[in-house]
Design a protein around this motif. Structure first.
Motif: not given
Length: 478
Positions: A451-476
Motif C-alpha cells: 500500500g506504499c507509493w514510496w519506499h524510503r531508506t535512511f541515508v544520514r543525519d541532516f540535523m542532530r537533535p535540538v532541545a527546547r530552550p528551558v524558560p528562565l524562572r523568575p528569581r525570588g
C-alpha cells in the motif's frame, strides 16, 4: 497610426487578461496565507531585518516606506481583491487611463512582496509574473484595439521562456541529449503530483518520446511565434498542450499556467469570435506611452538575449531591480535519486536508544510512504519547495532551517499552519531532529503488497537533535 493596433486580437487580449488575473489571484493568496511564518516580523527570515541591512535601490517597493505584518496583509489581500476585480472584467468598465492604473496596481503590490521575499521568492515564476504583469499594464481595454507592440513583446517573452528552458537542458545535462532524463525526473522532481507515479512507470520508449517532443516544443516551435497566422497560433497551441502535460505530471506552482496564459495571447481567436466590436482610435498619449515602453523593454532585452546564446547560460536571473526583463530556464540538470529531509520530534526529556520519534507531515512534499502526493499547483507551497532544495544541499537551508526548527520547538502556530500534520497537538516537543532519506517509487507489485507509493531508506543525519530552550524562572526575593 493605423499600424499601432490589431483589431482582430480583441478576444485574445480579453482571454489573456482574465487568465493573468487568475494567476495573480493565486500568487497573492499564497502570499497572504504563508507570509507570517516565512518573512513576518516573527518569521524565519523577518522582513525588518532585511530592510535594515539592504539599501533601498537594491529592492525598491512599498515596504521600504513602512513594514508591519498588518500592512503586509493589507497589501496581499488588496492584491487578491484587485485580481478578483480584474478577473470579473472591471477594467472594461472604466476609461483607458483607469484600466492602466488598475493593471499597474497588482504589479506594484506583487513587486513589493517579491522584493522582501528573500529565498522564499527566489523562483523563476516570480520574475515571470512580474514581467508579464508589467506588459499587461499597457494592453489597454475596450476603449482601443490591442496594441501590436505589446502583443509582440508578449511573444518575445514567451520565446525567451521556452527557448531558454530548451537551451539550458541541452547544455546542462547529457541525459537530455540522450533522451533519458524522464527515466528519473518524474520521481525526483521537486514536488510530485498524484499522477507522477504513473508517469514514472510509463514504458521507457514513451519517456523518449516525451523528451524528444519537449525538445521540439522548446527549441524549434518558439521561432514559429514570429510567423504569420495561423502558424503562430498552432505554435502557441503546441506550447500550451505541452504545458498541460506538465500540469498533469507534477506541481510547478503557477509556472505552467502562466506560460499557457502567454500562449493564449498569441492565438488568433477571430475565427471563433466573429467580427471585432467597434473600437475608437487610440489616443496619442497612449500610443506614445506604449512606444516608449516597447523601446525600454527592447533596450533592456540585450542582456537576456546575450544570455540565450552564451555557453555560460544562466537561468532565472533578473537584470534589473524591477524584474522588467529576465532570463528563464528550468531543470538544467536532473537529479538521479530523490533525497528527502524528514523532520521528527519527541516529547521525551532525555534521548536514549529507544526514544520514540514522531514525524511532522508536510502538505506537498513526500513524507509518509503510504500517502499519494496531492495536487496543489498553481498554489505555491514555499516551505515544501525549499525542503526539496535543502535535501540537495544543506547550503540551501543555512539561513532558515534553524529558525524553522526553533519555531517547531516553541509550537509556533503560524509555522505549524504550513504543515499538514503536527504530531504534538497538546504541547511542543522536547527535541526535534532532521534526517535524510532516499525515496524511490514502489513498483506495481510493491504497491499492491504494502500500500506504499514510496519506499524510503535512511541515508544520514541532516540535523542532530535540538532541545527546547528551558524558560528562565523568575528569581525570588534575596
Amino acid at each position: 497610426m493605423q499600424w499601432f493596433t490589431a483589431d482582430g486580437y480583441w478576444l485574445s487580449r480579453l482571454i489573456f487578461q482574465r487568465a493573468l488575473a487568475a494567476v495573480h489571484l493565486v500568487a497573492f493568496l499564497s502570499a497572504a496565507l504563508q507570509f507570517r511564518a516565512l518573512i513576518g516580523e516573527r518569521g524565519m527570515l523577518p522582513v525588518p531585518e532585511l530592510l535594515r541591512r539592504t539599501p533601498w535601490r537594491a529592492a525598491p517597493g512599498l515596504f521600504r516606506l513602512h513594514y508591519s505584518d498588518r500592512f503586509f496583509a493589507v497589501v496581499a489581500w488588496t492584491g487578491c481583491a484587485l485580481s478578483l476585480a480584474l478577473l470579473a472584467g472591471l477594467d472594461g468598465y472604466v476609461p483607458l487611463w483607469a484600466a492602466l492604473v488598475l493593471w499597474a496596481a497588482p504589479w506594484v503590490l506583487y513587486l513589493s512582496i517579491v522584493q522582501v521575499g528573500q529565498v522564499w521568492y527566489g523562483f523563476g515564476w516570480e520574475s515571470l509574473l512580474l514581467e508579464t504583469g508589467f506588459l499587461a499594464v499597457f494592453l489597454g481595454n475596450g476603449d482601443t484595439a490591442a496594441p501590436v507592440l505589446v502583443l509582440w513583446l508578449l511573444r518575445w517573452l514567451l520565446f525567451r521562456v521556452e527557448f531558454g528552458a530548451g537551451l539550458i537542458k541541452i547544455r546542462g545535462d547529457a541525459c537530455w541529449r540522450r533522451l533519458t532524463c524522464l527515466d528519473f525526473h518524474h520521481e525526483t522532481q521537486p514536488m510530485p503530483g498524484p499522477l507522477s507515479w504513473f508517469f514514472h512507470h510509463l514504458p521507457k520508449p514513451a519517456h523518449r518520446v516525451e523528451t524528444a517532443a519537449n525538445h521540439v516544443t522548446q527549441l524549434v516551435v518558439p521561432f514559429l511565434l514570429f510567423t504569420p497566422q495561423p502558424v503562430a497560433s498552432v505554435a502557441a497551441g503546441l506550447m500550451a498542450a505541452t504545458q498541460l502535460w506538465l500540469v498533469l505530471s507534477g506541481n510547478f506552482a503557477w509556472l505552467n499556467w502562466l506560460t499557457i496564459t502567454l500562449a493564449l495571447s498569441v492565438i488568433d481567436w477571430s475565427p471563433l469570435a466573429g467580427p471585432p466590436p467597434a473600437q475608437p482610435a487610440s489616443p496619442l498619449w497612449y500610443e506614445l506611452l506604449v512606444i516608449a515602453v516597447a523601446a525600454l523593454v527592447l533596450t533592456l532585452s540585450h542582456r537576456p538575449a546575450r544570455n540565450l546564446i552564451s555557453r555560460r547560460q544562466v537561468m532565472n536571473r533578473s537584470y534589473d531591480p524591477l524584474h522588467l526583463v529576465n532570463a528563464y530556464g528550468a531543470f538544467g540538470s536532473i537529479s538521479r535519486v530523490r533525497l528527502e529531509v524528514v523532520v521528527e520530534g519527541t516529547d521525551e526529556p532525555v534521548i536514549h536508544e529507544g526514544t520514540h520519534w514522531r514525524e511532522y507531515g508536510f502538505r506537498g512534499k513526500p513524507g509518509d510512504p503510504r500517502r499519494l502526493p496531492r495536487q496543489f499547483a498553481p498554489y505555491h507551497l514555499r516551505l515544501d519547495w525549499m525542503m526539496w532544495f535543502a535535501a540537495l544541499s544543506p547550503a540551501y537551508a543555512r539561513s532558515w532551517f534553524g529558525p524553522f526548527v526553533e519555531r517547531l520547538l516553541r509550537g509556533d502556530r503560524e509555522t505549524l499552519r504550513l504543515l499538514r500534520h503536527n504530531p504534538f497537538p497538546e504541547a511542543p516537543p522536547a527535541h526535534v531532529r532532521a534526517r535524510v532519506f532516499h525515496y524511490r517509487y514502489t513498483d506495481r507489485h510493491e504497491l499492491r503488497a504494502t500500500g506504499c507509493w514510496w519506499h524510503r531508506t535512511f541515508v544520514r543525519d541532516f540535523m542532530r537533535p535540538v532541545a527546547r530552550p528551558v524558560p528562565l524562572r523568575p528569581r525570588g526575593p534575596a
